[in-house]
Design a protein around this motif. Sequence first.
Motif, mmCIF file in Angstrom:
data_model
loop_
_atom_site.group_PDB
_atom_site.id
_atom_site.type_symbol
_atom_site.label_atom_id
_atom_site.label_comp_id
_atom_site.label_asym_id
_atom_site.label_seq_id
_atom_site.Cartn_x
_atom_site.Cartn_y
_atom_site.Cartn_z
ATOM 1 N N GLY A 194 0.682 -0.981 -0.023
ATOM 2 C CA GLY A 194 -0.159 0.052 -0.157
ATOM 3 C C GLY A 194 0.726 1.207 0.027
ATOM 4 N N HIS A 195 1.580 1.480 1.042
ATOM 5 C CA HIS A 195 2.469 2.714 1.191
ATOM 6 C C HIS A 195 3.593 2.428 0.391
ATOM 7 C CE1 HIS A 195 4.868 5.941 2.335
ATOM 8 N NE2 HIS A 195 5.941 5.261 2.944
ATOM 9 N N GLN A 215 4.941 1.069 7.433
ATOM 10 C CA GLN A 215 3.556 0.446 7.547
ATOM 11 C C GLN A 215 2.687 0.838 8.535
ATOM 12 O OE1 GLN A 215 3.135 -1.564 4.774
ATOM 13 N NE2 GLN A 215 1.105 -1.862 5.304
ATOM 14 N N ILE A 216 3.059 1.005 9.795
ATOM 15 C CA ILE A 216 2.319 1.258 11.059
ATOM 16 C C ILE A 216 3.042 2.404 11.672
ATOM 17 C CG2 ILE A 216 1.345 0.410 12.963
ATOM 18 C CD1 ILE A 216 1.940 -2.523 12.180
ATOM 19 N N LEU A 217 2.411 3.606 11.613
ATOM 20 C CA LEU A 217 2.798 4.835 12.571
ATOM 21 C C LEU A 217 1.874 5.459 13.327
ATOM 22 C CD1 LEU A 217 3.914 6.664 9.221
ATOM 23 C CD2 LEU A 217 5.473 5.294 10.900
ATOM 24 N N ASP A 234 -4.170 -0.463 -7.121
ATOM 25 C CA ASP A 234 -5.111 -0.264 -6.016
ATOM 26 C C ASP A 234 -4.161 -0.471 -4.684
ATOM 27 O OD1 ASP A 234 -7.459 -0.200 -4.313
ATOM 28 O OD2 ASP A 234 -7.922 -2.031 -4.641
ATOM 29 N N PRO A 235 -3.512 0.516 -4.420
ATOM 30 C CA PRO A 235 -2.594 0.442 -3.144
ATOM 31 C C PRO A 235 -3.824 0.521 -2.125
ATOM 32 C CG PRO A 235 -2.446 2.694 -4.263
ATOM 33 C CD PRO A 235 -2.959 1.858 -5.093
ATOM 34 N N ILE A 236 -4.785 1.286 -2.033
ATOM 35 C CA ILE A 236 -5.873 1.369 -0.795
ATOM 36 C C ILE A 236 -6.212 -0.153 -0.393
ATOM 37 C CG2 ILE A 236 -7.921 2.235 0.157
ATOM 38 C CD1 ILE A 236 -5.775 4.387 -0.124
ATOM 39 N N GLY A 237 -6.706 -0.783 -1.300
ATOM 40 C CA GLY A 237 -7.025 -2.180 -1.160
ATOM 41 C C GLY A 237 -6.160 -3.106 -0.698
ATOM 42 N N GLU A 238 -4.742 -2.799 -1.432
ATOM 43 C CA GLU A 238 -3.612 -3.675 -0.642
ATOM 44 C C GLU A 238 -3.502 -3.454 0.775
ATOM 45 O OE1 GLU A 238 -0.555 -2.950 -3.494
ATOM 46 O OE2 GLU A 238 -1.452 -4.347 -4.855
ATOM 47 N N TRP A 239 -3.560 -2.073 0.980
ATOM 48 C CA TRP A 239 -2.988 -1.713 2.453
ATOM 49 C C TRP A 239 -4.132 -2.083 3.351
ATOM 50 C CZ3 TRP A 239 -4.591 1.943 6.054
ATOM 51 C CH2 TRP A 239 -3.684 2.557 7.056
#
Length: 348
Positions: A194-195, A215-217, A234-239
């Motif tokens: 995603g990111h 990945q986690i902030l 589709d990075p939103i879906g992957e994220w």
Amino acid sequence: MKDRPTEGLRYPFEKPPAEGAAVELADGVLWMRLPLPMKLDHVNVYALDDGDGWTVIDTGFATKRSRAIWESLMQGPLSGKPVRRVVVTHHHPDHIGLAGWFQTEHGAELVTTRTAWLTGRMLTLDAQDVPLPETLAFYRSAGMAPDVLAKRESERPFNFADVVAPMPLGFTRIADGESITMGGRTWDIYTGHGHAPEQATFWSRDDELVISADQILPSISPNIGVYATEPMADPIGEWLVSCERFAAVARDDHFVLGGHKLPFTGLPLRMFQLIDNHHGALRRLVAFLDTPQAAGDCFMPLFRRTIGDAEYGLALVEAVAHLSHLYQTGQITRARRGDDAWVYQRKD
């Protein structure tokens, strides 16, 4: 979605290390910071003591200032012991910038995912003096503001090689589901998307440490964008899929060492927040799209604040990502406007 966890986020170390200094977060685990010339003005890097040398996690930009800070750190907090390995979590320049320098100048082994290495090395070799036609076409398709587009057309674009040292051939691959020994601990490797594609995170089997990269902030959401290189990604879906996966293994006692901001505990709550915030943004966008809108028109419903010039580019690619996710999951439609911008609208 799971019920909201009740425990809040906590920050055991309230102040970051000063420039050129280190904070010991756990036995043999040092936290340091490198400066960045942008609104997010730092990147966290870590050093894990392997006895006869160090494993470094991420590197900062390749600048004279960053190299000087690293030289000072190696003679100071790292006690003059060699950096034998550099583990790069993902290909973004604030994380991979000095990996090649550590390889060539200090003989360090580069350890990263295949996608991170291939992408990073490819981008260092792809310098441009003017924007490519495909890039400008992508900006137009996103509905970039005319004044911003005119400026982008006439200026030299950002080049990865400006802040990333040349990367020699050769690296050691890590992959999802494997493990690695660093700092006297065995770490399970989980990759997220995603990111950045195939971003590595590390979960200690021996204590509560988690190295989460971007990945986690704890207090910001990582930028998730679509670019001209893969306009139908589709990075939103992957994220979201990655976040659900990490939420399933998150514990409240995990001590999370991220790529930016402060180390924290309260990981189940943070995973809930990250997932819920993006679902909320998607719902707001659907509600906003009762009339056709381009990505450049969607900043307020998406971010709920005014976007300044310095943030415009990242905001635009994130708006494209959210709209593309809604389009590809069948929740909205799209059509070409006369200026070549894609405009999106909620289905009746």
